[in-house]
Design an enzyme around this catalytic site. Structure first.
Site, PDB file in Angstrom:
ATOM      1  CG  HIS A  36      -1.966  -0.908   1.047  1.00 21.28           C
ATOM      2  ND1 HIS A  36      -2.197  -2.372   1.172  1.00 21.28           N
ATOM      3  CD2 HIS A  36      -3.283  -0.762   0.520  1.00 21.28           C
ATOM      4  CE1 HIS A  36      -3.060  -2.897   1.018  1.00 21.28           C
ATOM      5  NE2 HIS A  36      -4.027  -1.935   0.596  1.00 21.28           N
ATOM      6  CE  LYS A  43      -6.634 -10.324  12.536  1.00 20.64           C
ATOM      7  NZ  LYS A  43      -5.836 -11.079  13.327  1.00 20.64           N
TER       8      LYS A  43
HETATM    9  S1  SF4 Z   1      -6.029 -16.227  16.158  1.00 17.49           S
HETATM   10 FE1  SF4 Z   1      -4.821 -15.174  17.938  1.00 17.49          FE
HETATM   11  S2  SF4 Z   1      -2.819 -15.376  17.338  1.00 17.49           S
HETATM   12 FE2  SF4 Z   1      -3.945 -15.703  15.446  1.00 17.49          FE
HETATM   13  S3  SF4 Z   1      -4.128 -13.855  14.378  1.00 17.49           S
HETATM   14 FE3  SF4 Z   1      -5.909 -14.082  15.681  1.00 17.49          FE
HETATM   15  S4  SF4 Z   1      -5.316 -12.846  17.720  1.00 17.49           S
HETATM   16 FE4  SF4 Z   1      -3.511 -13.237  16.650  1.00 17.49          FE
END
Ligand code: SF4
Lengths: 276, 196
Positions: free
Chosen positions: B41, B105
């Site tokens: 980016h 995410k």
């Molecule tokens: S599952 Fe836990 S360790 Fe894995 S990305 Fe999500 S918060 Fe981070």
């Protein structure tokens, strides 16, 4: 098995195996969600991911986290920091751990995941011969928080009602981050450092255990049930499961301080143990 | 949330198919997916040329773990990384590239939501941390750019993916599932904590 092999085994198992109690809690959560919902799909995906990781002995999450070892004092002579570091180095070389350790001052990577202070090792007064390992990802660590009561912003006073309010606010603030559903370890009291230490230790407890302190047991049950009415859901996309467990302990404090420390652990609750 | 069956999305992801999606729906993504995170980016924002043709394709906020086996690449872990860091760049990237799916995410901001509506794109939430499973949905590593300069986690990979499970978190009609859940949970929390 040599000690080195055992430590390597501990790291490999912890990175790739979801503990039985966490698996059971995720399964129960999946069956609670509305059939066909996104929440259910996410939980089933997490379970499938964990099964796949265990079968292939590969890390279940790409963030293999901060490694914290808990070693009984009696084993200190054999299980030295150097012995643990050697196992971490080999695990990293084998791809069981991501290159995940950075020099905070220079920004450079410690490519073998060892440095002064990494991994973290606690020598405990446990009388067992069991070494425990917690692998906690950064996304979940970022969601841990500490309140100093009284806290007017959340109308929390210095009593168990204030603790309850702090806990529910911590869960609410973590939504969308830290890969829900997670587990909350809570310490009431202590100082700022021992508060976090004690809160983190609660994350090692079995999800199905029962707090021997009746008042804390009741608070654990109540805050867990209430957190799950918030509708945050897996990954913060809505649903009936926001938390898998709340585990609370209390430590003495000085009259001037009243901390409530919440250690948040994501669904990838990687805690393992091995007998030496 | 309504119970739905997953919708199959296959490359090319057309504007029509993308505009038909609504926040909360489950999708399975197949076809052309590029990875790009912070370095990518930044490169774009600094006026760098786009390494691939992103039109009607997907951009995945992901720093994969990839191993080389002979002449081939194999993806070992490929979970989503937190998307908010790319907020400052994403609206312009969507406008310039013609990308249809942003996958990551934690959701993105209002400016990105508006850009999705204007240009016909959606933001998909991948299952955080499900790195082993997501890696399995990568059928083939087709190409990679900036590997030497940025390293494997930051490089721009072209994946051929098969039925990558995601949830529509931000649609092209202003629908934002994270915002809706946040608003609801704030109300519930206020009720739980009200003194009466
Ligand atoms: S599952 Fe836990 S360790 Fe894995 S990305 Fe999500 S918060 Fe981070």
């Amino acid at each position: 098995m040599t000690l080195h092999e055992k430590l390597l085994e501990l790291i490999a198992n912890t990175a790739s195996h979801l503990p039985a109690d966490a698996t059971a809690a995720l399964e129960e959560a999946a069956s609670r969600e509305e059939a066909g919902s996104a929440a259910e799909m996410i939980l089933r995906t997490l379970l499938a991911n964990a099964a796949l990781a265990a079968a292939s002995r590969t890390p279940m999450c790409q963030d293999t986290g901060t490694l914290t070892f808990f070693v009984p004092h009696a084993l200190r002579g054999a299980v030295t920091p150097e012995a643990i570091a050697a196992a971490v180095r080999e695990a990293t070389a084998k791809g069981l751990l991501r290159r995940n350790t950075i020099d905070s001052a220079t920004g450079r990577s410690y490519d073998d995941n060892t440095a002064p202070g990494a991994p973290v090792i606690h020598y405990t007064d446990s009388s067992t011969r069991t070494i425990r390992l917690l692998m906690k990802g950064g996304g979940s660590e970022n969601m841990s928080t500490q309140f100093s009561l009284p806290d007017a912003t959340i109308a929390a006073g210095r009593d168990l009602e204030g603790v309850r309010r702090a806990i529910l606010h911590a869960v609410h603030r973590a939504q969308g981050y830290g890969c829900a559903p997670g587990i909350l370890g809570v310490c009431i009291g202590g100082d700022r450092a021992t508060g976090y230490e004690c809160a983190k230790l609660q994350l090692l407890r079995d999800l199905a255990d029962r707090n021997p302190d009746a008042a804390l047991a009741a608070l654990e049950e109540r805050t867990l049930a209430e957190a799950n009415t918030l509708g945050i859901g897996p990954m913060g996309l809505g649903g009936r499961t926001s938390l898998l467990g709340v585990k609370i302990a209390a430590r003495p404090r000085v009259p001037a301080s009243f901390f409530v420390t919440c250690a948040y652990l994501c669904w990838a609750a990687r805690r393992g143990s091995i007998e030496i | 949330m309504t119970a739905t069956k997953a919708i199959h999305l296959a490359y090319p992801f057309t504007e029509e198919a993308v505009r038909a999606l609504h926040a909360g729906e489950q999708v399975l993504v197949s076809g052309k997916v590029f990875t790009g995170r912070d370095r990518f980016h930044k490169h774009f924002a600094d006026g760098g040329a786009l390494p691939f043709d992103f039109r009607d394709a997907a951009l995945f906020h992901c720093g994969p773990v990839v191993v080389q086996e002979g002449a081939k690449w194999r993806v070992v872990a490929a979970g989503p990384t937190t998307s908010v860091r790319e907020n400052p760049y994403e609206p312009a990237f969507i406008a310039a590239s013609g990308v249809r799916l942003i996958i990551g995410k934690g959701g993105m901001d209002k400016a990105t939501l508006d850009a999705c509506a204007r240009h016909g794109a959606v933001y998909l939430q991948a299952v955080g941390g499900a790195a082993a499973l997501t890696a399995q949905t990568v059928r083939r590593v087709v190409d990679v750019k900036f590997l030497e300069e940025w390293g494997a986690a930051e490089a721009c990979w072209q994946f051929e993916m098969h039925e990558f499970p995601c949830v529509v978190a931000m649609d092209a009609h202003g629908g934002d599932l994270f915002a809706a859940v946040r608003e609801r949970s704030a109300k519930t929390l206020a009720n739980l904590l009200s003194f009466n």
